[in-house]
Design an enzyme around this catalytic site. Structure first.
Site, PDB file in Angstrom:
ATOM      1  N   HIS A  74       0.859  -1.183   0.000  1.00 12.84           N
ATOM      2  CA  HIS A  74       0.000   0.000   0.000  1.00 12.84           C
ATOM      3  C   HIS A  74       0.902   1.242   0.000  1.00 12.84           C
ATOM      4  O   HIS A  74       2.023   1.186   0.504  1.00 12.84           O
ATOM      5  CB  HIS A  74      -0.835  -0.055   1.288  1.00 12.84           C
ATOM      6  CG  HIS A  74      -1.896   0.988   1.421  1.00 12.84           C
ATOM      7  ND1 HIS A  74      -1.628   2.280   1.823  1.00 12.84           N
ATOM      8  CD2 HIS A  74      -3.232   0.928   1.236  1.00 12.84           C
ATOM      9  CE1 HIS A  74      -2.763   2.963   1.891  1.00 12.84           C
ATOM     10  NE2 HIS A  74      -3.745   2.173   1.533  1.00 12.84           N
ATOM     11  N   GLN A 110      -4.704  -5.045   6.844  1.00 14.42           N
ATOM     12  CA  GLN A 110      -5.695  -5.950   6.248  1.00 14.42           C
ATOM     13  C   GLN A 110      -5.690  -7.329   6.907  1.00 14.42           C
ATOM     14  O   GLN A 110      -6.382  -8.239   6.452  1.00 14.42           O
ATOM     15  CB  GLN A 110      -5.436  -6.112   4.744  1.00 14.42           C
ATOM     16  CG  GLN A 110      -5.605  -4.830   3.949  1.00 14.42           C
ATOM     17  CD  GLN A 110      -7.040  -4.311   3.953  1.00 14.42           C
ATOM     18  OE1 GLN A 110      -7.989  -5.063   4.171  1.00 14.42           O
ATOM     19  NE2 GLN A 110      -7.201  -3.022   3.718  1.00 14.42           N
ATOM     20  N   LYS A 148     -10.316  -0.619  10.682  1.00 17.56           N
ATOM     21  CA  LYS A 148     -10.416  -1.822   9.851  1.00 17.56           C
ATOM     22  C   LYS A 148     -10.736  -3.057  10.678  1.00 17.56           C
ATOM     23  O   LYS A 148     -10.846  -4.153  10.152  1.00 17.56           O
ATOM     24  CB  LYS A 148      -9.129  -2.013   9.066  1.00 17.56           C
ATOM     25  CG  LYS A 148      -8.873  -0.813   8.144  1.00 17.56           C
ATOM     26  CD  LYS A 148      -8.010  -1.144   6.981  1.00 17.56           C
ATOM     27  CE  LYS A 148      -7.428   0.119   6.365  1.00 17.56           C
ATOM     28  NZ  LYS A 148      -7.942   0.368   5.015  1.00 17.56           N
ATOM     29  N   CYS A 152      -4.887   2.600  -3.467  1.00 19.91           N
ATOM     30  CA  CYS A 152      -3.635   3.106  -2.878  1.00 19.91           C
ATOM     31  C   CYS A 152      -2.497   2.123  -3.068  1.00 19.91           C
ATOM     32  O   CYS A 152      -1.633   1.961  -2.195  1.00 19.91           O
ATOM     33  CB  CYS A 152      -3.799   3.440  -1.395  1.00 19.91           C
ATOM     34  SG  CYS A 152      -4.986   4.731  -1.085  1.00 19.91           S
TER      35      CYS A 152
HETATM   36  N1  PMP Z   1      -1.834  -0.623   4.618  1.00 16.58           N
HETATM   37  C1  PMP Z   1      -2.781  -1.363   4.041  1.00 16.58           C
HETATM   38  C2  PMP Z   1      -2.443  -2.732   3.533  1.00 16.58           C
HETATM   39  C3  PMP Z   1      -4.070  -0.842   3.927  1.00 16.58           C
HETATM   40  O1  PMP Z   1      -5.024  -1.571   3.333  1.00 16.58           O
HETATM   41  C4  PMP Z   1      -4.355   0.455   4.419  1.00 16.58           C
HETATM   42  C5  PMP Z   1      -5.730   1.066   4.293  1.00 16.58           C
HETATM   43  N2  PMP Z   1      -6.333   0.907   3.036  1.00 16.58           N
HETATM   44  C6  PMP Z   1      -3.330   1.163   5.010  1.00 16.58           C
HETATM   45  C7  PMP Z   1      -2.091   0.582   5.103  1.00 16.58           C
HETATM   46  C8  PMP Z   1      -3.525   2.541   5.555  1.00 16.58           C
HETATM   47  O2  PMP Z   1      -4.371   2.544   6.642  1.00 16.58           O
HETATM   48  P1  PMP Z   1      -4.913   3.921   7.240  1.00 16.58           P
HETATM   49  O3  PMP Z   1      -5.434   4.692   6.067  1.00 16.58           O
HETATM   50  O4  PMP Z   1      -5.961   3.535   8.199  1.00 16.58           O
HETATM   51  O5  PMP Z   1      -3.742   4.593   7.875  1.00 16.58           O
END
Ligand code: PMP
Length: 408
Positions: A124, A204, A227, A365
């Site tokens: 990500h 995740q 999450k 992302c």
């Molecule tokens: N890492 C992964 C694998 C994610 O799926 C996400 C959220 N989509 C994030 C990091 C970032 O999380 P947050 O936006 O809650 O900081």
């Protein structure tokens, strides 16, 4: 779990009775954020009705009550991931802030030009960009371990690419764009054999598989409350106590100090030296309620339920014409990412929405993952404990309309 169990769990989530575009809500965007059970909503409400006060400050009763509840939540979180001590839990805003904290406080001070930071091709953006910033600041190099056509990490390459100059390995536990579950215990073993610490991005994973940071022996584990059925704006950085002790604070301000003069400031003990300013007190407390909720069902039970949904959805999607799955690893969490060969993901997403089906359409992302598979975007359905087979049937029915409207 049987259908009755899932039906009961669904009743715990008030939002699931919403209607969208006149249709019952089919919420399949859990990778982006999960819905909240009534107990979590109630925990926030109870805090503001009975406890609200600033923590670590007052001698008055409410402040003491707030501090106790807030610190009890930390212990609850520690127990959820089997950390050795509550002090190993640093409250942050979410996964993103946790990774940035490690990048700036642990890694930046100990890397030199030519040193290497190892990540994978399925990360990500929040496990890419903080490292690129450190690279810009220090002259270190970002090294990226490739993935194969199924979305599986190339372990042979990983072994080869950890070298003399690797200063940290930062990997996702579960890919948000592909669903791949990485063999993290083994990956950590390999890194540790070369003396390299490992950060896992657990965003995740945390709601879908049991996480035991001590069994994994990871040095850092990051996740977001939202999450795992908790609120937004609260997240966790787990780190081994000795690492936290050695790390300088990243943000300065109130609460993170022991004493301040203009000549010299001394810092608070861990984890508070990383928690400058008034924190998200209600969020932390409600996150503990979310973990109570998950534990009452059992994260392994949830994972098994989602695995059954994944198998059902994978078969259903494979049967659709012109639909291609992106991410076909054997070990996957409940995430189905796909493209329609003739229709852009955003158009698919719009039709799904009109059927009441909330799924994510975009790059998730993870633009490098999209580039790896040669697609601009995918549609992603991601499951949670309250999803049922009928949700997937609704997705498939909506995909049939996609084919009718746009198909050739
Ligand atoms: N890492 C992964 C694998 C994610 O799926 C996400 C959220 N989509 C994030 C990091 C970032 O999380 P947050 O936006 O809650 O900081």
């Amino acid at each position: 779990p049987d259908r009755d169990a899932v039906a009961r769990w669904r009743e715990d989530f008030p939002i699931l009775s919403e209607r969208v575009h006149g249709k019952p809500l089919v919420y399949l965007d859990n990778g982006a954020t999960t819905q909240k059970p009534a107990t979590v909503i109630e925990a926030e409400r109870r805090y503001y009705e009975h406890t609200n006060s600033n923590v670590h400050r007052g001698v008055h009763l409410l402040s003491q009550r707030a501090t106790e509840t807030y610190e009890a939540a930390r212990a609850r979180i520690a127990r959820f991931i089997n950390a050795a001590r509550p002090e190993e839990i640093v409250y942050v805003r979410g996964t993103t802030e946790a990774i940035n904290l490690v990048a700036q406080s642990d890694v930046r001070p100990r890397v030199a030009p030519g040193d290497e930071i190892l990540i994978s091709a399925m990360e990500h953006h929040s496990n890419i960009v903080p490292w690129q910033i450190v690279c810009e600041q220090t002259g270190a190099r970002l090294v990226v371990v490739p993935i194969d056509d199924r979305g599986v990490l190339d372990i042979a390459a990983y072994e080869r690419m950890i070298g003399e100059r690797t200063r940290i390995v930062a990997l996702t536990h579960v890919s948000n764009a592909l669903g791949t579950i990485n063999p993290v215990a083994r990956l950590i073993e390999i890194a540790h054999a070369r003396g390299v610490p490992v950060l896992l991005d657990g965003a995740q994973a945390i709601a879908h598989l049991p996480v035991d940071v001590r069994a994994l022996d990871c040095d850092f584990y990051a996740f977001s409350g939202h999450k795992v059925y908790g609120p937004t704006g609260i997240g966790v950085l787990y780190a081994k106590a000795d690492r936290l002790e050695a790390m300088p604070p990243w943000q300065g301000g109130g609460d993170m100090i022991r004493s301040v003069t203009f000549e010299r400031t001394t810092y608070n003990a861990i984890p508070w030296k990383f928690e400058a300013g008034t924190p998200n007190i209600a969020g932390a407390i409600a996150l503990a309620a979310a973990l109570d909720y998950v534990d009452a069902i059992g994260v392994d039970v949830i994972g098994a339920h989602e695995a059954a949904l994944l198998a059902y959805a994978t078969d259903a999607m494979r049967a659709l014409p012109r639909v291609r799955l992106i991410g076909t690893a054997d070990h996957k969490a409940g995430i189905v990412s796909f493209v329609h060969e003739d229709v852009h993901a955003h158009d698919v997403g719009t039709i799904l929405d009109h059927h009441g089906v909330a799924a994510r359409a975009g790059h998730h992302c993870a633009m490098p993952v999209m580039q790896r598979f040669g697609v601009p975007a995918t549609v992603r359905a991601s499951f949670a404990l309250y999803n049922k087979r009928e949700d997937i049937d609704a997705l498939v029915a909506a995909m049939t309309e996609v084919e009718e409207v746009f198909g050739r």
